[in-house]
Design a protein around this motif. Structure first.
Motif, PDB file in Angstrom:
ATOM      1  N   ASP A  89      -3.930 -21.663   8.054  1.00 57.79           N
ATOM      2  CA  ASP A  89      -3.746 -20.212   7.995  1.00 57.79           C
ATOM      3  C   ASP A  89      -2.417 -19.834   7.338  1.00 57.79           C
ATOM      4  OD1 ASP A  89      -6.130 -19.864   9.384  1.00 57.79           O
ATOM      5  OD2 ASP A  89      -5.122 -19.878  11.337  1.00 57.79           O
ATOM      6  N   PHE A  90      -2.373 -18.624   6.787  1.00 58.96           N
ATOM      7  CA  PHE A  90      -1.114 -18.039   6.319  1.00 58.96           C
ATOM      8  C   PHE A  90      -1.139 -16.539   6.576  1.00 58.96           C
ATOM      9  CE2 PHE A  90      -3.638 -17.028   2.606  1.00 58.96           C
ATOM     10  CZ  PHE A  90      -3.113 -15.824   2.155  1.00 58.96           C
ATOM     11  N   GLU A  91       0.048 -15.940   6.592  1.00 63.10           N
ATOM     12  CA  GLU A  91       0.162 -14.503   6.810  1.00 63.10           C
ATOM     13  C   GLU A  91       1.414 -13.995   6.115  1.00 63.10           C
ATOM     14  OE1 GLU A  91       1.297 -11.850  10.630  1.00 63.10           O
ATOM     15  OE2 GLU A  91      -0.602 -12.963  10.829  1.00 63.10           O
ATOM     16  N   LEU A  92       1.287 -12.898   5.347  1.00 62.58           N
ATOM     17  CA  LEU A  92       2.402 -12.272   4.651  1.00 62.58           C
ATOM     18  C   LEU A  92       2.369 -10.770   4.920  1.00 62.58           C
ATOM     19  CD1 LEU A  92       2.031 -14.077   1.204  1.00 62.58           C
ATOM     20  CD2 LEU A  92       3.832 -14.508   2.887  1.00 62.58           C
ATOM     21  N   GLU A  93       3.544 -10.140   4.985  1.00 64.10           N
ATOM     22  CA  GLU A  93       3.566  -8.709   5.278  1.00 64.10           C
ATOM     23  C   GLU A  93       4.720  -8.021   4.546  1.00 64.10           C
ATOM     24  OE1 GLU A  93       3.247  -5.645   9.093  1.00 64.10           O
ATOM     25  OE2 GLU A  93       3.368  -7.812   9.412  1.00 64.10           O
ATOM     26  N   HIS A  94       4.443  -6.810   4.108  1.00 67.04           N
ATOM     27  CA  HIS A  94       5.450  -5.958   3.465  1.00 67.04           C
ATOM     28  C   HIS A  94       5.472  -4.622   4.183  1.00 67.04           C
ATOM     29  CE1 HIS A  94       7.557  -3.622   0.357  1.00 67.04           C
ATOM     30  NE2 HIS A  94       6.603  -2.712   0.519  1.00 67.04           N
ATOM     31  N   THR A  95       6.677  -4.135   4.503  1.00 69.77           N
ATOM     32  CA  THR A  95       6.821  -2.815   5.107  1.00 69.77           C
ATOM     33  C   THR A  95       7.564  -1.909   4.136  1.00 69.77           C
ATOM     34  OG1 THR A  95       6.892  -3.728   7.348  1.00 69.77           O
ATOM     35  CG2 THR A  95       7.731  -1.497   7.045  1.00 69.77           C
ATOM     36  N   SER A  96       6.950  -0.787   3.796  1.00 69.14           N
ATOM     37  CA  SER A  96       7.520   0.139   2.828  1.00 69.14           C
ATOM     38  C   SER A  96       8.539   1.064   3.500  1.00 69.14           C
ATOM     39  CB  SER A  96       6.406   0.971   2.197  1.00 69.14           C
ATOM     40  OG  SER A  96       6.923   1.987   1.376  1.00 69.14           O
ATOM     41  N   SER A  97       9.390   1.652   2.682  1.00 68.99           N
ATOM     42  CA  SER A  97      10.321   2.668   3.187  1.00 68.99           C
ATOM     43  C   SER A  97       9.671   4.052   3.168  1.00 68.99           C
ATOM     44  CB  SER A  97      11.593   2.684   2.339  1.00 68.99           C
ATOM     45  OG  SER A  97      11.283   2.963   0.977  1.00 68.99           O
ATOM     46  N   GLN A  98       8.437   4.123   2.641  1.00 71.69           N
ATOM     47  CA  GLN A  98       7.715   5.396   2.558  1.00 71.69           C
ATOM     48  C   GLN A  98       6.670   5.495   3.666  1.00 71.69           C
ATOM     49  OE1 GLN A  98       6.203   5.047  -1.539  1.00 71.69           O
ATOM     50  NE2 GLN A  98       7.484   6.825  -2.050  1.00 71.69           N
ATOM     51  N   GLU A  99       6.325   6.711   3.974  1.00 72.97           N
ATOM     52  CA  GLU A  99       5.215   6.926   4.903  1.00 72.97           C
ATOM     53  C   GLU A  99       3.935   6.397   4.275  1.00 72.97           C
ATOM     54  OE1 GLU A  99       4.875  10.983   5.977  1.00 72.97           O
ATOM     55  OE2 GLU A  99       6.935  11.132   6.767  1.00 72.97           O
ATOM     56  N   HIS A 100       3.016   5.984   5.123  1.00 66.46           N
ATOM     57  CA  HIS A 100       1.776   5.385   4.632  1.00 66.46           C
ATOM     58  C   HIS A 100       1.017   6.340   3.714  1.00 66.46           C
ATOM     59  CE1 HIS A 100      -2.622   4.473   5.061  1.00 66.46           C
ATOM     60  NE2 HIS A 100      -2.170   3.294   4.675  1.00 66.46           N
ATOM     61  N   SER A 101       1.014   7.624   4.054  1.00 73.62           N
ATOM     62  CA  SER A 101       0.261   8.607   3.277  1.00 73.62           C
ATOM     63  C   SER A 101       0.828   8.803   1.871  1.00 73.62           C
ATOM     64  CB  SER A 101       0.230   9.949   4.004  1.00 73.62           C
ATOM     65  OG  SER A 101       1.560  10.422   4.200  1.00 73.62           O
ATOM     66  N   LYS A 102       2.099   8.446   1.658  1.00 72.11           N
ATOM     67  CA  LYS A 102       2.729   8.615   0.352  1.00 72.11           C
ATOM     68  C   LYS A 102       2.813   7.315  -0.434  1.00 72.11           C
ATOM     69  CE  LYS A 102       5.603  12.443   2.023  1.00 72.11           C
ATOM     70  NZ  LYS A 102       6.988  12.941   2.227  1.00 72.11           N
ATOM     71  N   MET A 103       2.315   6.263   0.116  1.00 71.37           N
ATOM     72  CA  MET A 103       2.437   4.939  -0.487  1.00 71.37           C
ATOM     73  C   MET A 103       1.296   4.696  -1.472  1.00 71.37           C
ATOM     74  SD  MET A 103       2.570   1.310   1.509  1.00 71.37           S
ATOM     75  CE  MET A 103       2.710  -0.247   0.626  1.00 71.37           C
ATOM     76  N   ALA A 104       1.629   4.298  -2.695  1.00 69.50           N
ATOM     77  CA  ALA A 104       0.599   3.990  -3.699  1.00 69.50           C
ATOM     78  C   ALA A 104      -0.061   2.654  -3.369  1.00 69.50           C
ATOM     79  CB  ALA A 104       1.228   3.922  -5.082  1.00 69.50           C
TER      80      ALA A 104
END
Length: 354
Positions: A242-257
């Motif tokens: 198994d593997f797992e990767l994650e990115h957290t944006s500085s933008q709100e989810h609704s504004k994220m492309a």
């Protein structure tokens, strides 16, 4: 606006000079392709100039292609397309040479999709042209002066007994204005000997902050083919984990492309099967990034890099047009025999499945 004319002295007079669509004179590169077994590279080194005027200076260039594990290093030329990292020298101006400041300028460039086809034989390696070692050489690339095509010929020169073949190459580099609607082909797949990760990429709001997050989860193996086998049919030497990767944006989810238009920086982990203890170890993956480039198949190509306990690597792959199914490849540089660390690919191939 058209890019500036290449710094070497312009060929005189204009009435006898052939120029490309950008107004830049074509450039001729003549070099020799050799094999570097330690770095697992095909290297083309030689001289370039702007013909047909003999007054134009000669200068050096070097193009290097690091072969993935599923391509035969000793095969000259390599099969399929290759991506070469290059550099060429711009000679100093005559006034600089006289003043002693004659170092010149180094210009970095990338040559993509470099490929070699037997002249008159297509893919038929039994053709007389292929037997004689004559090939058409073509590719595309870019540098700070613009986008260009390279086209010419290559002739294989047989090495002595126990030595690898080489190839003499002569190509013309012609600058052109690319079609803005032209998209690259999907990234190359590698069935064996290249670490492969297959899974799903999803985006959703962070449960606590509402910020946009992107998460990739799935399975990885030293060979892509292992990931295509029914898990119940895997043999002891076909390790899948198994593997797992994650990115957290500085933008709100609704504004994220989404799919993301900017470079993604991800962290996570992959599970590593240790044969000696018959257990899984969790290995951190905290320095991985990639960007997505729209491709001609309706999906996106992955172009990135990373670093973990096993070393630095380049990252390639594709994201499907559905924006979910993703396939990634880690390209670790070759290690010499004295290196203590091993890549996950090398170690996994000698371990047992969980």
């Amino acid at each position: 606006a058209a890019p500036p004319r290449s710094p070497p002295p312009p060929p005189p007079p204009a009435t006898t000079t052939t120029t490309t669509s950008l107004g830049l004179p074509p450039v001729v590169h003549v070099g020799i392709l050799t094999v570097d077994p330690l770095k697992r590279q095909h290297v083309i080194k030689g001289l370039w100039t702007q013909p047909p005027h003999p007054s134009n200076p000669l200068a050096t260039f070097a193009w290097k292609y690091t072969l993935p594990g599923d391509k035969a290093l000793s095969a000259v030329p390599h099969r399929g397309r290759g991506k070469y990292a290059g550099i060429f020298k711009i000679p100093p101006a005559p006034t600089a040479s006289k003043s002693g400041k004659a170092k010149g300028i180094d210009v970095v460039e990338t040559i993509e999709k470099m490929e070699y086809e037997p002249i008159g034989g297509g893919d038929d390696q039994a053709s007389s042209a292929a037997k004689e070692g004559k090939y058409e050489v073509k590719g595309r690339g870019f540098n700070k002066y613009g986008t260009f095509k390279v086209q010419g010929t290559g002739v294989v020169q047989k090495g002595a007994e126990g030595e690898t073949d080489t190839m003499k190459i002569e190509v013309t580099k012609s600058y052109y204005t690319p079609d803005p609607n032209e998209l690259p082909d999907p990234s190359e797949t590698h069935d064996v000997q290249v670490t492969c990760m297959r899974g799903q990429m999803v985006h959703k709001p962070h449960p606590a902050t509402g910020l946009g997050t992107i998460k990739i989860t799935g399975k990885w193996s030293s060979d892509r083919l292992n990931l295509l086998v029914d898990p119940s049919a895997l043999t002891p030497d076909q390790v899948v984990s198994d593997f797992e990767l994650e990115h957290t944006s500085s933008q709100e989810h609704s504004k994220m492309a989404y799919p993301p238009e900017k470079t993604l920086r991800l962290s996570g982990h992959f599970m590593f099967w240790v044969q000696a203890t018959q257990t899984h170890n969790k290995v951190g993956e905290n320095d991985l990034s990639f960007k997505l480039v729209k491709n001609s198949a309706g999906g996106w190509n992955v172009d990135g890099r990373g670093r973990n306990a096993y070393g630095n690597f380049f990252l390639t792959g594709t994201l499907d047009g559905n924006g979910r199914d993703i396939e990634l490849y880690k390209h670790f540089p070759p290690r010499n025999s004295q290196s203590k660390a091993r890549s996950p690919k090398a170690a996994a191939s000698s371990s047992s499945p969980p």
